[in-house]
Design an enzyme around this catalytic site. Structure first.
Site, PDB file in Angstrom:
ATOM      1  N   ARG A 124       0.946  -1.288   0.005  1.00  0.00           N
ATOM      2  CA  ARG A 124      -0.082   0.023   0.219  1.00  0.00           C
ATOM      3  C   ARG A 124       0.886   1.167   0.120  1.00  0.00           C
ATOM      4  O   ARG A 124       1.866   1.164   0.658  1.00  0.00           O
ATOM      5  CB  ARG A 124      -0.787  -0.134   1.253  1.00  0.00           C
ATOM      6  CG  ARG A 124      -2.161   0.780   1.045  1.00  0.00           C
ATOM      7  CD  ARG A 124      -2.701   1.001   2.600  1.00  0.00           C
ATOM      8  NE  ARG A 124      -3.274  -0.261   3.272  1.00  0.00           N
ATOM      9  CZ  ARG A 124      -3.199  -0.441   4.275  1.00  0.00           C
ATOM     10  NH1 ARG A 124      -3.345   0.599   5.213  1.00  0.00           N
ATOM     11  NH2 ARG A 124      -3.582  -1.635   4.778  1.00  0.00           N
ATOM     12  N   SER A 184      -8.364   0.195  -0.337  1.00  0.00           N
ATOM     13  CA  SER A 184      -9.235  -0.389   0.678  1.00  0.00           C
ATOM     14  C   SER A 184      -9.936   0.786   1.103  1.00  0.00           C
ATOM     15  O   SER A 184     -10.869   1.558   0.556  1.00  0.00           O
ATOM     16  CB  SER A 184      -8.307  -1.084   1.897  1.00  0.00           C
ATOM     17  OG  SER A 184      -9.224  -1.585   2.893  1.00  0.00           O
ATOM     18  N   HIS A 185      -9.797   1.330   2.501  1.00  0.00           N
ATOM     19  CA  HIS A 185     -10.449   2.443   3.038  1.00  0.00           C
ATOM     20  C   HIS A 185      -9.656   3.732   3.229  1.00  0.00           C
ATOM     21  O   HIS A 185     -10.006   4.567   3.948  1.00  0.00           O
ATOM     22  CB  HIS A 185     -11.009   2.198   4.607  1.00  0.00           C
ATOM     23  CG  HIS A 185     -10.103   1.744   5.474  1.00  0.00           C
ATOM     24  ND1 HIS A 185      -9.448   0.380   5.491  1.00  0.00           N
ATOM     25  CD2 HIS A 185      -9.440   2.261   6.434  1.00  0.00           C
ATOM     26  CE1 HIS A 185      -8.770   0.339   6.279  1.00  0.00           C
ATOM     27  NE2 HIS A 185      -8.416   1.446   7.126  1.00  0.00           N
ATOM     28  N   LYS A 226      -4.137  -6.410  -2.767  1.00  0.00           N
ATOM     29  CA  LYS A 226      -4.323  -7.706  -1.946  1.00  0.00           C
ATOM     30  C   LYS A 226      -4.130  -9.001  -2.545  1.00  0.00           C
ATOM     31  O   LYS A 226      -4.931  -8.894  -3.926  1.00  0.00           O
ATOM     32  CB  LYS A 226      -5.612  -7.394  -1.059  1.00  0.00           C
ATOM     33  CG  LYS A 226      -5.632  -6.310  -0.169  1.00  0.00           C
ATOM     34  CD  LYS A 226      -7.224  -6.191   0.338  1.00  0.00           C
ATOM     35  CE  LYS A 226      -7.246  -5.179   1.477  1.00  0.00           C
ATOM     36  NZ  LYS A 226      -8.602  -4.903   2.111  1.00  0.00           N
ATOM     37  N   ASP A 268     -17.088  -0.467   3.012  1.00  0.00           N
ATOM     38  CA  ASP A 268     -15.930   0.162   2.874  1.00  0.00           C
ATOM     39  C   ASP A 268     -15.532   0.324   1.292  1.00  0.00           C
ATOM     40  O   ASP A 268     -16.493  -0.335   0.460  1.00  0.00           O
ATOM     41  CB  ASP A 268     -14.730  -0.377   3.610  1.00  0.00           C
ATOM     42  CG  ASP A 268     -14.009  -1.559   3.142  1.00  0.00           C
ATOM     43  OD1 ASP A 268     -14.946  -2.111   2.613  1.00  0.00           O
ATOM     44  OD2 ASP A 268     -12.950  -1.865   3.407  1.00  0.00           O
ATOM     45  N   ASP A 306     -13.642  -1.238  -0.840  1.00  0.00           N
ATOM     46  CA  ASP A 306     -13.419  -2.174  -1.483  1.00  0.00           C
ATOM     47  C   ASP A 306     -14.330  -3.528  -1.154  1.00  0.00           C
ATOM     48  O   ASP A 306     -14.236  -4.429  -1.584  1.00  0.00           O
ATOM     49  CB  ASP A 306     -11.982  -2.510  -1.536  1.00  0.00           C
ATOM     50  CG  ASP A 306     -11.486  -3.267  -0.337  1.00  0.00           C
ATOM     51  OD1 ASP A 306     -11.878  -2.897   0.732  1.00  0.00           O
ATOM     52  OD2 ASP A 306     -10.688  -4.098  -0.229  1.00  0.00           O
ATOM     53  N   ASP A 353     -14.987  -5.199   1.584  1.00  0.00           N
ATOM     54  CA  ASP A 353     -14.576  -6.337   2.499  1.00  0.00           C
ATOM     55  C   ASP A 353     -14.850  -6.185   3.839  1.00  0.00           C
ATOM     56  O   ASP A 353     -14.814  -7.137   4.643  1.00  0.00           O
ATOM     57  CB  ASP A 353     -13.292  -6.811   2.162  1.00  0.00           C
ATOM     58  CG  ASP A 353     -12.104  -6.077   2.454  1.00  0.00           C
ATOM     59  OD1 ASP A 353     -12.500  -4.747   2.920  1.00  0.00           O
ATOM     60  OD2 ASP A 353     -10.787  -6.313   2.459  1.00  0.00           O
ATOM     61  N   ARG A 354     -15.443  -4.963   4.136  1.00  0.00           N
ATOM     62  CA  ARG A 354     -15.840  -4.721   5.611  1.00  0.00           C
ATOM     63  C   ARG A 354     -17.143  -4.079   5.730  1.00  0.00           C
ATOM     64  O   ARG A 354     -17.558  -3.439   4.621  1.00  0.00           O
ATOM     65  CB  ARG A 354     -14.710  -3.805   6.154  1.00  0.00           C
ATOM     66  CG  ARG A 354     -13.133  -4.367   6.278  1.00  0.00           C
ATOM     67  CD  ARG A 354     -12.565  -3.242   7.081  1.00  0.00           C
ATOM     68  NE  ARG A 354     -12.418  -1.977   6.500  1.00  0.00           N
ATOM     69  CZ  ARG A 354     -12.403  -0.944   7.162  1.00  0.00           C
ATOM     70  NH1 ARG A 354     -12.411  -1.033   8.609  1.00  0.00           N
ATOM     71  NH2 ARG A 354     -12.369   0.197   6.916  1.00  0.00           N
ATOM     72  N   HIS A 372     -14.437  -6.782   9.075  1.00  0.00           N
ATOM     73  CA  HIS A 372     -14.203  -7.949   8.397  1.00  0.00           C
ATOM     74  C   HIS A 372     -14.858  -9.215   8.944  1.00  0.00           C
ATOM     75  O   HIS A 372     -14.814  -9.515  10.104  1.00  0.00           O
ATOM     76  CB  HIS A 372     -12.730  -8.345   8.447  1.00  0.00           C
ATOM     77  CG  HIS A 372     -11.611  -7.522   7.630  1.00  0.00           C
ATOM     78  ND1 HIS A 372     -11.510  -7.283   6.447  1.00  0.00           N
ATOM     79  CD2 HIS A 372     -11.025  -6.483   8.160  1.00  0.00           C
ATOM     80  CE1 HIS A 372     -10.961  -6.220   5.843  1.00  0.00           C
ATOM     81  NE2 HIS A 372     -10.492  -5.799   7.052  1.00  0.00           N
TER      82      HIS A 372
END
Length: 467
Positions: free
Chosen positions: A16, A105-106, A115, A244, A246, A248-249, A331
């Site tokens: 990242r 992501s966030h 990822k 979020d 992407d 995944d949360r 998650h």
């Protein structure tokens, strides 16, 4: 030919960085070459590649695919979508041996990252360091890989809907749900999903926009749920779900506008799951409420407290065979009737299913939870060179006091009326603290214990650090 990454980008769980400063297309190409080299050495030959809605994602995807191909690995390009759609493409296709999602992501809009999944397992920690080492030495295999485009979104959404299997659709016809995609990558898949769900659905910000014009897509911060709360109140909805950047949360609020935090969602999922799989092991991270661990035990399950971090949780699930796991950060991992990765869209479907099977509304389920007083995650900056040393110092001092300490990830100290936690972040130069008690006074006392330990190591809980 070789490549050196900026030392800040090779993180514990992913890669990242800031576009144009610490991360760019040359890095993406090198990641492709190194990942492909490792995959070929392990006997794999084809990788699924997806990306999120950030402005920088398409050019990173082009460079990544070029790198994979140059080291002799074929790329299956699934296009833009949420990270769990990439995981699905990797898990459900027999001819695919790894997966890479380009996502920030966030993080703020100027960030991006990668990822990865490798031969069906999370790719993190030492794997990422090895990837950097191969790039630095230029020890890449050469080859000529191909690339193809594959449409998986419709198959992915159809798989999500299976989460309602066995439930009478007529029982769900009166449901009214609000959804906030936060202009993140989950938007288009969410639109397809709600078309196939019973009930009435109200959607916010499903248009993918990498500048995130409405609010930052991080549902673990309550301020980012303001639009969803307003929607649920205005339309008198049963509950609301947020994602979020992407996908995944998951974040959630009940019909009364109360946030349902990650560990509280896990309490709902655990009750539903343990009725179907008696005695199951359920994993939660060290930041989760004592109420969750107590509830799993009371329902006959085996609670396991484990380290924070989605890759670490996934690995622990494989080791223990746990059908369900979750983190405070939203998650949620279902291996029961699913693949074991963190998928917020699937978690949303399973929340609908849990409410139906348990015969209680999400608001009733949230309202029945014990009224504990707890802090959010308190994050404060500490020099990178000090953060783990401080935890070791605290552990040593506590060992002399006879305190009830769980040292699995930092220190979690249990007392008669609650607990407190101090751990070092694996991804940032911060320490994270949290406390929970039966009363406000108890919570204050536990925080004072945290502060006393920090003071003994020459620190104080200063200004809050961001994510």
């Amino acid at each position: 030919m070789s490549h050196l990454f900026d030392p800040t980008v090779l993180r514990e769980y992913d890669i990242r960085g800031i576009i144009g400063q610490t991360l760019g297309t040359a890095d993406a190409y090198a990641i492709g070459r190194s990942f492909a080299t490792l995959l070929r050495q392990a006997g794999g030959s084809r990788v699924a590649v997806g990306y999120d809605g950030r402005i920088s994602s398409p050019e990173l995807e082009e460079a990544l695919v070029a790198g994979l191909n140059a080291s002799g690995v074929d790329a299956v390009r699934i296009g833009m979508g949420p990270t769990p759609m990439l995981y699905y493409a990797e898990a459900s296709a027999e001819d695919v041996h790894g997966g890479i999602q380009i996502t920030g992501s966030h993080n703020p809009a100027n960030y991006n990252g990668f990822k990865m999944v490798f031969m069906g397992r999370p790719f993190f920690g030492a794997d990422i360091q090895e990837l950097g080492r191969i790039a630095a030495t230029g020890a890449w295999l050469d080859g000529e890989g191909s690339h193809e485009r594959r449409e998986v979104q419709h198959a992915y959404v159809a798989r999500l809907v299976e989460g309602l299997g066995g439930i009478d659709r007529a029982r769900l016809a009166d449901l009214k749900i609000g959804w906030d995609a936060g202009n993140g990558a989950a938007g288009p898949a969410l639109e397809l999903l709600v078309d196939q769900l019973p009930g009435e659905h109200h959607l916010l910000f499903t248009q993918v926009d990498g500048t995130f014009p409405n609010h930052h897509p991080d549902p673990t911060e309550e301020k980012n749920l303001a639009d969803l709360k307003a929607l649920v109140a205005a339309k008198q909805l049963d509950f609301g779900i947020a994602f979020d950047g992407d996908g995944d949360r998951i974040g959630a609020i009940d019909g009364a506008g109360r946030v349902i935090w990650g560990d509280q969602l896990l309490m709902i999922y655990a009750e539903d799951l343990l009725a179907q799989v008696p005695g199951a092991t359920i994993i939660a991270d060290v930041k989760a409420s004592r109420a969750l661990f107590d509830q799993v035990r009371e329902l006959g399950g085996q609670p396991v407290m484990w380290k924070t971090g989605h890759s670490l949780i996934k690995s622990k699930m494989k080791e223990t065979g746990a059908p369900l796991a979750g983190e405070m950060s939203g998650h949620v991992f279902f291996a029961h009737d699913y693949y074991g990765y963190d998928d917020a869209l699937y978690a949303a479907v399973r929340l609908i299913a849990a409410s139906a099977r348990l015969g209680r509304s999400v608001t009733e389920l949230r309202g029945a939870m014990p009224a504990l007083v707890n802090t959010p995650e308190l994050r404060f900056q500490v020099d990178e060179s000090r953060k783990f040393a401080v935890i070791d110092e605290v552990k040593a001092r506590l060992a002399e006091t006879g305190a009830d300490v769980d040292g699995i990830d930092g220190v979690r100290v249990s007392t008669a009326d609650g607990w407190w936690l101090l751990r070092a972040s694996n991804t940032q130069d911060v320490l994270v603290a949290r406390a929970e008690s039966d009363s406000a006074a108890g919570c204050e006392r536990l925080l004072a214990e945290v502060d006393a330990q920090l003071a003994a190591s020459g620190l104080q809980r200063g200004p809050q650090a961001g994510h």
